[in-house]
Design a protein around this motif. Sequence first.
Motif, short mmCIF file in Angstrom:
data_model
loop_
_atom_site.label_atom_id
_atom_site.label_comp_id
_atom_site.label_asym_id
_atom_site.label_seq_id
_atom_site.Cartn_x
_atom_site.Cartn_y
_atom_site.Cartn_z
N LEU A 106 0.85 -1.20 0.00
CA LEU A 106 0.00 0.00 0.00
C LEU A 106 0.88 1.26 0.00
O LEU A 106 2.01 1.23 0.48
CB LEU A 106 -0.91 0.02 1.24
CG LEU A 106 -1.95 -1.10 1.33
CD1 LEU A 106 -2.59 -1.13 2.73
CD2 LEU A 106 -3.03 -0.92 0.26
N PRO A 107 0.34 2.36 -0.53
CA PRO A 107 1.12 3.61 -0.54
C PRO A 107 1.22 4.27 0.84
O PRO A 107 2.07 5.12 1.06
CB PRO A 107 0.35 4.50 -1.51
CG PRO A 107 -1.04 3.95 -1.54
CD PRO A 107 -0.92 2.48 -1.26
N GLY A 108 0.35 3.85 1.77
CA GLY A 108 0.35 4.47 3.10
C GLY A 108 1.02 3.57 4.12
O GLY A 108 0.96 2.35 4.02
N VAL A 109 1.68 4.20 5.10
CA VAL A 109 2.25 3.43 6.21
C VAL A 109 1.59 3.91 7.50
O VAL A 109 1.31 5.10 7.67
CB VAL A 109 3.79 3.61 6.29
CG1 VAL A 109 4.20 5.06 6.53
CG2 VAL A 109 4.39 2.71 7.37
N ALA A 110 1.30 2.96 8.40
CA ALA A 110 0.74 3.31 9.71
C ALA A 110 1.89 3.59 10.66
O ALA A 110 2.85 2.81 10.73
CB ALA A 110 -0.12 2.17 10.24
N ILE A 111 1.82 4.74 11.35
CA ILE A 111 2.86 5.07 12.32
C ILE A 111 2.25 5.37 13.68
O ILE A 111 1.13 5.87 13.79
CB ILE A 111 3.72 6.28 11.88
CG1 ILE A 111 2.84 7.50 11.57
CG2 ILE A 111 4.60 5.92 10.69
CD1 ILE A 111 3.63 8.77 11.36
N ARG A 112 3.02 5.01 14.71
CA ARG A 112 2.54 5.26 16.07
C ARG A 112 3.72 5.45 17.00
O ARG A 112 4.73 4.77 16.88
CB ARG A 112 1.68 4.06 16.50
CG ARG A 112 1.67 3.74 17.97
CD ARG A 112 0.49 2.82 18.29
NE ARG A 112 0.82 1.76 19.23
CZ ARG A 112 0.91 1.91 20.55
NH1 ARG A 112 0.67 3.09 21.10
NH2 ARG A 112 1.23 0.89 21.34
N CYS A 113 3.57 6.40 17.92
CA CYS A 113 4.58 6.63 18.96
C CYS A 113 4.00 6.13 20.28
O CYS A 113 3.12 6.77 20.86
CB CYS A 113 4.90 8.12 19.05
SG CYS A 113 6.03 8.52 20.38
N PRO A 114 4.47 4.97 20.75
CA PRO A 114 3.90 4.41 21.98
C PRO A 114 4.33 5.21 23.21
O PRO A 114 5.39 5.86 23.19
CB PRO A 114 4.48 2.99 22.03
CG PRO A 114 5.70 3.02 21.19
CD PRO A 114 5.51 4.11 20.17
N SER A 115 3.52 5.17 24.27
CA SER A 115 3.87 5.93 25.47
C SER A 115 4.62 5.10 26.50
O SER A 115 5.10 5.63 27.49
CB SER A 115 2.59 6.50 26.11
OG SER A 115 1.76 5.46 26.55
N HIS A 116 4.71 3.79 26.27
CA HIS A 116 5.39 2.92 27.24
C HIS A 116 6.90 3.21 27.25
O HIS A 116 7.53 3.25 26.20
CB HIS A 116 5.14 1.46 26.85
CG HIS A 116 5.42 0.49 27.95
ND1 HIS A 116 6.69 0.24 28.42
CD2 HIS A 116 4.60 -0.32 28.67
CE1 HIS A 116 6.63 -0.67 29.38
NE2 HIS A 116 5.37 -1.02 29.54
N ASP A 117 7.44 3.41 28.46
CA ASP A 117 8.86 3.77 28.58
C ASP A 117 9.79 2.74 27.95
O ASP A 117 10.78 3.09 27.31
CB ASP A 117 9.25 3.90 30.06
CG ASP A 117 8.70 5.17 30.67
OD1 ASP A 117 8.29 6.07 29.89
OD2 ASP A 117 8.64 5.26 31.92
N VAL A 118 9.47 1.45 28.15
CA VAL A 118 10.35 0.41 27.60
C VAL A 118 10.31 0.45 26.07
O VAL A 118 11.35 0.37 25.40
CB VAL A 118 9.95 -0.98 28.13
CG1 VAL A 118 10.73 -2.07 27.41
CG2 VAL A 118 10.16 -1.06 29.64
N ALA A 119 9.11 0.62 25.52
CA ALA A 119 8.97 0.67 24.07
C ALA A 119 9.77 1.84 23.49
O ALA A 119 10.55 1.68 22.54
CB ALA A 119 7.50 0.78 23.68
#
Length: 321
Positions: A106-119
Amino acid sequence: MLTEQDILAAAQALRDGELVAFPTETVYGLGANALNPIAVAKIFEIKERPRFDPLIVHVADVSQADEVVESIPEIAQSLMEKFWPGPLSFVLNKLPCVPDIVTAGLPGVAIRCPSHDVARGLIRAAGVPIAAPSANRFGLVSPTTGSHVMESFGDRLSFVLDDGPCKIGVESTVVSFMDTNDGLPKLLRHGGITQEQIESVTGAINTQMHEESQPTSPGQLSRHYSPATPLLFSNDDSLAEMKNGKSKIGLLGFQSPSSSEDFAAIEILSKKGDYREAAANLFAAMRRLDALGLDLIIAEPIPEIDLGRAIMDRLRRAAAR
Ligand code: TXA
Ligand code: MG
């Protein structure tokens, strides 16, 4: 207790093209260097996940997001300011550095910034964005503890960073900014940030949750999050027929059982009727009931507001036959 050394060693493994399971505030993820297509292919293999199901790329902050997407529209920026780090994923036009295997072409990518400190510590230490689905076999119940991950993949992963139970317990909300005429996002999956929270920033948005024929987000596949035991809602028309002759029936209740029936096992998601608590307990409760060898699990429907939407979405898919 996880140490800094554990995180550094896991980050090195990611840079070496290995897989690492890690906690996030939603569910445990199974991560690989998102820019290394061979490493990402290992995720699909071990999860037995179909290649048409794209992965979310996890970043440590907005500046790392800039390295994988073309641009961030204004409304997406406002949502990021409000809800990042946290359980909200954005589908945006990808840059060429993101391999096709990550986005299933797909032309789109899903992005996310997790809030978990370890992540976040892990992503920072690795120095690369991390592609990660939930750390469970495809279609089965998502993991919300390190032990859940060990049960599925323990013998096949060199790193499972165990930091106890996930606080939110349902996956991130997915919104897409692809092909929008009005600049507003489309909601592809209910999750940890509620529709109400998003709409408080954007005004009313479209939901694209039930286009089964051609899922743009396989969180939309009808059967997903499934225990091995058949699961039915207490208001399902075929309940009487399904119960016939079955002796071992479990109840997955919200607040308190609404029937006085003799169940073989009962799980209550939140005695005080709190959606947050219910979401945090959902997958673990489903797994506990599923481990009992019951004939049937009866789930009580809950009101579809706030996190109730994400919970009902997971229960509906678990109930789909
Ligand atoms: O909370 C979460 O999102 C967790 C943690 C580990 O971050 N991850 C997660 O990943 O739930 P997964 O792979 O189990 O679900 C990702 C969802 C799927 O419904 C997928 O179809 C959708 O996001 N998705 C990913 N990339 C997409 C894309 N490029 N376009 C549309 N949907 C996409
Ligand atoms: Mg998943």
